[in-house]
Design an enzyme around this catalytic site. Structure first.
Site, PDB file in Angstrom:
ATOM      1  N   GLU A  42       0.835  -1.205   0.000  1.00  0.00           N
ATOM      2  CA  GLU A  42       0.000   0.000   0.000  1.00  0.00           C
ATOM      3  C   GLU A  42       0.867   1.251   0.000  1.00  0.00           C
ATOM      4  O   GLU A  42       0.570   2.230  -0.705  1.00  0.00           O
ATOM      5  CB  GLU A  42      -0.943   0.016   1.209  1.00  0.00           C
ATOM      6  CG  GLU A  42      -1.835   1.256   1.229  1.00  0.00           C
ATOM      7  CD  GLU A  42      -2.680   1.387   2.479  1.00  0.00           C
ATOM      8  OE1 GLU A  42      -3.031   2.532   2.824  1.00  0.00           O
ATOM      9  OE2 GLU A  42      -2.993   0.360   3.116  1.00  0.00           O
ATOM     10  N   CYS A  87      -8.580   3.654   8.040  1.00  0.00           N
ATOM     11  CA  CYS A  87      -9.944   3.364   7.599  1.00  0.00           C
ATOM     12  C   CYS A  87     -10.834   2.957   8.764  1.00  0.00           C
ATOM     13  O   CYS A  87     -10.369   2.586   9.841  1.00  0.00           O
ATOM     14  CB  CYS A  87      -9.932   2.296   6.507  1.00  0.00           C
ATOM     15  SG  CYS A  87      -9.843   0.608   7.113  1.00  0.00           S
ATOM     16  N   SER A 131       0.101  -9.441   7.117  1.00  0.00           N
ATOM     17  CA  SER A 131      -1.050  -8.545   7.204  1.00  0.00           C
ATOM     18  C   SER A 131      -0.756  -7.417   8.184  1.00  0.00           C
ATOM     19  O   SER A 131      -0.618  -7.644   9.385  1.00  0.00           O
ATOM     20  CB  SER A 131      -2.293  -9.320   7.654  1.00  0.00           C
ATOM     21  OG  SER A 131      -3.327  -8.447   8.044  1.00  0.00           O
TER      22      SER A 131
END
Length: 315
Positions: A126, A198, A226
Protein backbone atom coordinates in the site's frame (compact mmCIF):
# COMPACT_ATOMS: atom_id res chain seq x y z
CA UNK A 1 -11.82 -21.72 29.84
CA UNK A 2 -14.31 -19.31 28.31
CA UNK A 3 -14.10 -17.96 24.74
CA UNK A 4 -14.91 -14.34 23.94
CA UNK A 5 -15.14 -12.97 20.39
CA UNK A 6 -14.27 -9.43 19.29
CA UNK A 7 -16.93 -7.49 17.44
CA UNK A 8 -16.31 -6.49 14.70
CA UNK A 9 -13.64 -8.83 13.40
CA UNK A 10 -12.56 -10.29 10.08
CA UNK A 11 -13.43 -9.18 6.56
CA UNK A 12 -14.01 -5.50 5.82
CA UNK A 13 -15.84 -4.06 2.82
CA UNK A 14 -12.64 -3.46 0.85
CA UNK A 15 -11.47 -7.05 1.32
CA UNK A 16 -14.91 -8.43 0.48
CA UNK A 17 -14.90 -6.44 -2.75
CA UNK A 18 -11.36 -7.43 -3.73
CA UNK A 19 -11.98 -11.15 -3.26
CA UNK A 20 -15.30 -10.94 -5.08
CA UNK A 21 -13.64 -9.22 -8.04
CA UNK A 22 -11.28 -12.18 -8.43
CA UNK A 23 -14.12 -14.67 -7.93
CA UNK A 24 -16.34 -13.03 -10.53
CA UNK A 25 -13.51 -12.62 -13.02
CA UNK A 26 -12.86 -16.36 -12.74
CA UNK A 27 -16.57 -17.09 -13.24
CA UNK A 28 -17.09 -14.72 -16.16
CA UNK A 29 -13.83 -15.09 -18.08
CA UNK A 30 -12.48 -18.39 -16.76
CA UNK A 31 -8.92 -19.10 -15.63
CA UNK A 32 -6.23 -18.09 -15.70
CA UNK A 33 -6.75 -14.70 -14.08
CA UNK A 34 -3.55 -12.88 -13.16
CA UNK A 35 -3.42 -10.90 -9.91
CA UNK A 36 -0.62 -8.43 -9.20
CA UNK A 37 0.43 -9.14 -5.62
CA UNK A 38 -1.68 -11.16 -3.17
CA UNK A 39 -5.17 -9.72 -3.59
CA UNK A 40 -5.39 -9.53 0.22
CA UNK A 41 -2.80 -10.60 2.79
CA UNK A 42 -4.24 -13.92 3.89
CA UNK A 43 -2.72 -17.32 3.11
CA UNK A 44 -6.04 -19.21 3.18
CA UNK A 45 -7.74 -16.78 0.78
CA UNK A 46 -4.81 -16.71 -1.63
CA UNK A 47 -4.46 -20.50 -1.73
CA UNK A 48 -8.20 -20.91 -2.33
CA UNK A 49 -8.15 -18.50 -5.26
CA UNK A 50 -4.96 -20.07 -6.62
CA UNK A 51 -6.61 -23.50 -6.58
CA UNK A 52 -9.37 -22.13 -8.82
CA UNK A 53 -7.12 -20.53 -11.40
CA UNK A 54 -5.82 -17.24 -10.05
CA UNK A 55 -2.11 -16.68 -10.72
CA UNK A 56 -0.39 -14.29 -8.33
CA UNK A 57 2.61 -12.31 -9.57
CA UNK A 58 4.64 -9.45 -8.15
CA UNK A 59 5.34 -7.54 -11.37
CA UNK A 60 3.54 -7.08 -14.69
CA UNK A 61 6.59 -8.39 -16.55
CA UNK A 62 5.51 -11.82 -15.27
CA UNK A 63 2.15 -11.44 -17.04
CA UNK A 64 1.75 -12.60 -20.66
CA UNK A 65 -0.06 -10.52 -23.26
CA UNK A 66 -3.81 -10.72 -23.84
CA UNK A 67 -4.80 -11.82 -20.34
CA UNK A 68 -6.87 -10.29 -17.55
CA UNK A 69 -4.99 -8.65 -14.68
CA UNK A 70 -6.38 -7.62 -11.31
CA UNK A 71 -4.67 -5.06 -9.08
CA UNK A 72 -4.72 -6.05 -5.40
CA UNK A 73 -6.65 -4.28 -2.64
CA UNK A 74 -3.46 -2.47 -1.61
CA UNK A 75 -3.32 -0.38 -4.80
CA UNK A 76 -0.57 0.23 -7.33
CA UNK A 77 1.59 3.13 -8.46
CA UNK A 78 0.86 5.28 -11.50
CA UNK A 79 3.86 3.64 -13.18
CA UNK A 80 2.19 0.22 -12.92
CA UNK A 81 -1.04 1.60 -14.39
CA UNK A 82 0.90 3.20 -17.24
CA UNK A 83 2.72 -0.07 -17.93
CA UNK A 84 -0.54 -2.02 -18.03
CA UNK A 85 -2.16 0.51 -20.35
CA UNK A 86 0.88 0.56 -22.62
CA UNK A 87 0.68 -3.20 -23.02
CA UNK A 88 -3.06 -3.10 -23.62
CA UNK A 89 -3.78 -5.42 -20.70
CA UNK A 90 -7.39 -5.74 -19.57
CA UNK A 91 -7.36 -4.60 -15.95
CA UNK A 92 -9.84 -4.86 -13.11
CA UNK A 93 -8.89 -2.67 -10.17
CA UNK A 94 -9.51 -4.22 -6.74
CA UNK A 95 -7.85 -1.31 -4.91
CA UNK A 96 -9.83 -0.55 -1.76
CA UNK A 97 -11.80 2.69 -2.33
CA UNK A 98 -10.42 4.05 0.94
CA UNK A 99 -6.88 3.54 -0.37
CA UNK A 100 -7.92 5.22 -3.62
CA UNK A 101 -9.07 8.21 -1.55
CA UNK A 102 -5.51 8.58 -0.22
CA UNK A 103 -4.12 8.22 -3.76
CA UNK A 104 -6.34 11.10 -4.89
CA UNK A 105 -5.07 13.27 -2.03
CA UNK A 106 -1.43 12.59 -2.93
CA UNK A 107 -2.04 13.28 -6.63
CA UNK A 108 -3.70 16.59 -5.74
CA UNK A 109 -0.77 17.67 -3.59
CA UNK A 110 1.57 16.73 -6.44
CA UNK A 111 -0.38 18.81 -8.97
CA UNK A 112 -0.32 21.76 -6.60
CA UNK A 113 3.45 21.49 -6.20
CA UNK A 114 2.98 20.78 -2.51
CA UNK A 115 5.34 18.35 -0.83
CA UNK A 116 3.78 15.34 0.88
CA UNK A 117 4.66 13.16 3.86
CA UNK A 118 3.28 9.63 4.02
CA UNK A 119 3.06 7.98 7.43
CA UNK A 120 3.45 4.25 6.81
CA UNK A 121 5.58 1.12 6.88
CA UNK A 122 8.40 0.89 4.34
CA UNK A 123 8.02 -1.98 1.91
CA UNK A 124 4.29 -2.48 2.38
CA UNK A 125 2.54 -2.65 -1.01
CA UNK A 126 0.00 0.00 0.00
CA UNK A 127 2.85 2.37 0.83
CA UNK A 128 4.61 1.64 -2.46
CA UNK A 129 1.40 2.31 -4.38
CA UNK A 130 0.70 5.54 -2.51
CA UNK A 131 4.25 6.85 -2.89
CA UNK A 132 3.89 6.14 -6.59
CA UNK A 133 0.99 8.58 -6.96
CA UNK A 134 3.32 11.55 -6.51
CA UNK A 135 4.75 13.13 -9.65
CA UNK A 136 7.77 15.30 -8.86
CA UNK A 137 7.51 17.14 -12.18
CA UNK A 138 6.30 20.27 -10.37
CA UNK A 139 9.36 20.35 -8.15
CA UNK A 140 7.94 18.74 -5.03
CA UNK A 141 8.70 15.44 -3.33
CA UNK A 142 7.03 12.77 -1.19
CA UNK A 143 8.66 11.51 2.01
CA UNK A 144 7.99 8.39 4.09
CA UNK A 145 8.07 8.43 7.89
CA UNK A 146 7.31 5.54 10.23
CA UNK A 147 7.74 7.07 13.67
CA UNK A 148 8.58 10.19 15.64
CA UNK A 149 12.32 9.65 15.17
CA UNK A 150 11.84 9.80 11.41
CA UNK A 151 9.97 13.09 11.82
CA UNK A 152 12.79 14.55 13.93
CA UNK A 153 15.40 13.78 11.26
CA UNK A 154 13.28 14.67 8.21
CA UNK A 155 14.44 17.51 5.99
CA UNK A 156 11.94 18.92 3.49
CA UNK A 157 12.44 21.49 0.77
CA UNK A 158 9.63 23.84 1.73
CA UNK A 159 8.07 23.44 5.19
CA UNK A 160 5.52 26.14 4.31
CA UNK A 161 4.01 24.02 1.52
CA UNK A 162 3.60 20.61 3.08
CA UNK A 163 0.83 18.06 3.71
CA UNK A 164 0.57 14.56 5.16
CA UNK A 165 -1.40 11.39 4.45
CA UNK A 166 -1.36 8.01 6.19
CA UNK A 167 -1.41 4.34 5.34
CA UNK A 168 -4.91 3.01 6.05
CA UNK A 169 -3.95 0.07 8.30
CA UNK A 170 -1.76 1.68 10.97
CA UNK A 171 -2.11 1.77 14.73
CA UNK A 172 -4.35 4.72 15.58
CA UNK A 173 -2.38 5.49 18.74
CA UNK A 174 1.02 5.40 17.02
CA UNK A 175 -0.24 7.46 14.09
CA UNK A 176 -1.68 10.10 16.39
CA UNK A 177 1.74 10.56 17.99
CA UNK A 178 3.46 10.85 14.61
CA UNK A 179 0.91 13.43 13.45
CA UNK A 180 1.46 15.43 16.64
CA UNK A 181 5.21 15.34 15.97
CA UNK A 182 4.68 16.51 12.38
CA UNK A 183 2.47 19.41 13.46
CA UNK A 184 5.01 20.44 16.09
CA UNK A 185 7.96 20.27 13.67
CA UNK A 186 6.10 21.77 10.69
CA UNK A 187 3.37 24.10 12.02
CA UNK A 188 2.12 24.96 8.52
CA UNK A 189 1.54 21.33 7.53
CA UNK A 190 -1.86 20.44 6.11
CA UNK A 191 -3.66 17.15 5.90
CA UNK A 192 -6.99 15.40 6.16
CA UNK A 193 -9.42 16.51 8.86
CA UNK A 194 -8.59 13.21 10.51
CA UNK A 195 -6.00 10.59 9.66
CA UNK A 196 -6.59 8.28 6.71
CA UNK A 197 -6.84 5.13 8.84
CA UNK A 198 -9.94 3.36 7.60
CA UNK A 199 -13.14 2.69 9.54
CA UNK A 200 -12.49 -1.07 9.65
CA UNK A 201 -9.01 -0.65 11.11
CA UNK A 202 -10.35 1.74 13.75
CA UNK A 203 -13.26 -0.53 14.67
CA UNK A 204 -11.09 -3.65 14.96
CA UNK A 205 -8.54 -1.83 17.09
CA UNK A 206 -11.25 -0.55 19.43
CA UNK A 207 -12.67 -4.07 19.66
CA UNK A 208 -9.33 -5.73 20.46
CA UNK A 209 -8.71 -3.21 23.25
CA UNK A 210 -12.00 -4.28 24.83
CA UNK A 211 -11.08 -7.92 24.29
CA UNK A 212 -7.62 -7.54 25.84
CA UNK A 213 -9.15 -5.78 28.84
CA UNK A 214 -11.51 -8.70 29.52
CA UNK A 215 -9.32 -11.70 28.60
CA UNK A 216 -6.18 -13.45 29.81
CA UNK A 217 -4.86 -14.16 26.31
CA UNK A 218 -5.79 -12.89 22.84
CA UNK A 219 -5.61 -14.79 19.56
CA UNK A 220 -5.46 -12.73 16.37
CA UNK A 221 -6.38 -14.73 13.28
CA UNK A 222 -4.40 -13.30 10.38
CA UNK A 223 -1.33 -13.85 8.25
CA UNK A 224 2.13 -12.57 9.26
CA UNK A 225 2.26 -10.17 6.28
CA UNK A 226 -1.05 -8.54 7.20
CA UNK A 227 -0.38 -5.04 8.52
CA UNK A 228 -3.72 -4.60 10.27
CA UNK A 229 -3.49 -8.05 11.91
CA UNK A 230 -0.05 -7.25 13.33
CA UNK A 231 -1.36 -3.99 14.75
CA UNK A 232 -4.13 -5.91 16.58
CA UNK A 233 -1.58 -8.23 18.19
CA UNK A 234 0.60 -5.27 19.21
CA UNK A 235 -2.35 -3.44 20.77
CA UNK A 236 -3.25 -6.41 22.94
CA UNK A 237 0.38 -6.82 24.03
CA UNK A 238 0.60 -3.13 24.95
CA UNK A 239 -2.27 -3.75 27.36
CA UNK A 240 -0.10 -6.44 29.02
CA UNK A 241 -2.22 -9.26 27.60
CA UNK A 242 -0.32 -12.10 25.90
CA UNK A 243 -1.30 -12.20 22.23
CA UNK A 244 -0.56 -14.53 19.34
CA UNK A 245 -0.92 -13.98 15.59
CA UNK A 246 -2.04 -17.22 13.94
CA UNK A 247 -3.03 -18.22 10.42
CA UNK A 248 -5.44 -20.77 11.85
CA UNK A 249 -6.04 -23.45 14.46
CA UNK A 250 -3.00 -25.44 13.34
CA UNK A 251 -0.69 -22.68 14.63
CA UNK A 252 -1.94 -22.85 18.23
CA UNK A 253 -0.07 -24.51 21.08
CA UNK A 254 -2.06 -26.00 23.94
CA UNK A 255 0.47 -24.73 26.47
CA UNK A 256 -0.50 -21.13 25.67
CA UNK A 257 -3.69 -21.67 27.67
CA UNK A 258 -2.32 -23.23 30.86
CA UNK A 259 -3.98 -21.44 33.77
CA UNK A 260 -6.05 -19.26 31.41
CA UNK A 261 -9.71 -18.57 32.21
CA UNK A 262 -10.75 -16.26 29.36
CA UNK A 263 -9.53 -16.55 25.75
CA UNK A 264 -10.21 -13.67 23.36
CA UNK A 265 -10.38 -14.16 19.61
CA UNK A 266 -10.32 -11.53 16.89
CA UNK A 267 -9.40 -11.56 13.21
CA UNK A 268 -7.68 -9.13 10.89
CA UNK A 269 -9.61 -7.48 8.08
CA UNK A 270 -8.35 -10.02 5.53
CA UNK A 271 -9.07 -13.18 7.58
CA UNK A 272 -12.26 -15.15 6.77
CA UNK A 273 -14.66 -16.23 9.50
CA UNK A 274 -14.17 -19.92 8.63
CA UNK A 275 -10.69 -19.67 10.18
CA UNK A 276 -12.13 -18.21 13.39
CA UNK A 277 -14.60 -21.10 13.54
CA UNK A 278 -11.74 -23.56 13.19
CA UNK A 279 -9.93 -21.92 16.11
CA UNK A 280 -13.07 -22.10 18.25
CA UNK A 281 -13.55 -25.79 17.45
CA UNK A 282 -9.97 -26.62 18.43
CA UNK A 283 -10.22 -24.66 21.68
CA UNK A 284 -13.47 -26.41 22.53
CA UNK A 285 -11.79 -29.76 21.86
CA UNK A 286 -9.22 -28.68 24.46
CA UNK A 287 -11.97 -27.95 26.98
CA UNK A 288 -12.95 -24.34 26.32
CA UNK A 289 -16.64 -23.45 26.57
CA UNK A 290 -18.93 -20.97 24.87
CA UNK A 291 -18.09 -18.41 22.23
CA UNK A 292 -19.68 -15.20 23.42
CA UNK A 293 -19.49 -12.17 21.15
CA UNK A 294 -18.81 -8.84 22.80
CA UNK A 295 -20.96 -5.81 22.06
CA UNK A 296 -19.45 -3.78 19.25
CA UNK A 297 -19.93 -1.40 16.37
CA UNK A 298 -22.13 -2.57 13.52
CA UNK A 299 -20.61 -2.32 10.04
CA UNK A 300 -22.87 -2.05 7.00
CA UNK A 301 -20.56 -0.42 4.46
CA UNK A 302 -20.33 -2.01 1.02
CA UNK A 303 -18.38 -1.02 -2.10
CA UNK A 304 -19.63 -1.50 -5.64
CA UNK A 305 -18.15 -3.93 -8.13
CA UNK A 306 -16.62 -2.90 -11.48
CA UNK A 307 -19.50 -2.45 -13.92
CA UNK A 308 -18.40 -5.13 -16.38
CA UNK A 309 -18.24 -7.81 -13.72
CA UNK A 310 -21.47 -6.61 -12.15
CA UNK A 311 -23.39 -6.84 -15.43
CA UNK A 312 -21.91 -10.11 -16.69
CA UNK A 313 -22.51 -11.85 -13.39
CA UNK A 314 -26.25 -11.40 -13.92
CA UNK A 315 -26.36 -12.96 -17.40
Amino acid sequence: MQIKLANPRGFCAGVDRAIEIVNRALEVFGPPIYVRHEVVHNKFVVEDLRSRGAIFVEELEQVPDDVIVIFSAHGVSQAVRTEAAGRGLKVFDATCPLVTKVHIEVARYSRDGRECILIGHAGHPEVEGTMGQYDAVNGGAIYLVEDEADVASLEVRNPESLAFVTQTTLSMDDTSRVIDALRKRFPAIGGPRKDDICYATQNRQDAVKQLADECDVVLVVGSPNSSNSNRLRELAERMATPAYLIDGAEDMQKGWFDGVERIGITAGASAPEVLVRGVIQQLQAWGATGADELAGREENITFSMPKELRVKSLL
